[in-house]
Design a protein around this motif. Structure first.
Motif: not given
Length: 183
Positions: A25-26, A29, A31, A54, A143-144, A148
């Protein structure tokens, strides 16, 4: 944004997949991410944990020692082993369905989430307790994005498990709602 996350529990509780989903997921996005698994002598039923970072900055080392900002403890041995790894003002998410003891730390934020009970009662599937915890973490950290996370789920499990996406999406929402309604 730097999140140094330890996910820990018994093998079979989905802590590794939780960590992988966070890492994917990070990446989705854009990251910087790392995922470092650690297994006990047995897989299912043995101890398992992973470290996930992350960050918006490059990551120097994937190892989290005494600098965890978040601990997701799915069982009592995980709580006992890793709670001292949390920094001051760190966040502890504990599966209160299995962990009846409280943390002895007064300098951290503790969230007790009955993940197993919520998974059983609201999703009719105990296997999504990890996703309930993940949803709680996402609500706390912001954060996410859920999109995602669901895309990360498909990246890890592939189209062959796409039929499990709705129950996992529901479990994420159950975890989010628990935090909204109780904290």
């Amino acid at each position: 944004m730097d999140n140094f996350i330890i996910c820990s529990g018994f093998g079979g509780q989905g802590v590794m997949s939780m960590g992988q989903i966070l890492a994917y997921s990070g990446m989705i996005e854009s990251k910087e991410v790392s995922w470092l698994p650690s297994y006990g002598p047995e897989m299912r039923g043995g101890t398992a944990n992973c470290s996930v970072i992350l960050s918006d900055e490059p990551i120097g080392s994937p190892v989290i020692t005494n600098n965890a900002t978040v601990l997701i403890a799915m069982n009592l041995p995980s709580l006992k082993k890793f709670q001292d790894s949390l920094v001051e003002n760190g966040v502890l998410l504990v599966n209160s369905s299995l962990v009846k003891e409280a943390s002895d730390r007064e300098d951290i934020k503790v969230y007790k989430i009955p993940a197993n009970d919520l998974a059983h009662e609201q999703c009719a599937n105990l296997k999504v307790a990890n996703m309930v915890m993940l949803g709680a973490y996402l609500e706390i950290s912001k954060s996410l994005k859920d999109e995602s996370v669901l895309h990360g789920f498909l990246k890890i499990f592939g189209e062959r498990k796409a039929d499990l996406l709705p129950i996992n999406e529901k479990a994420l929402q159950v975890g989010r709602e628990y935090i909204k309604n109780n904290y």
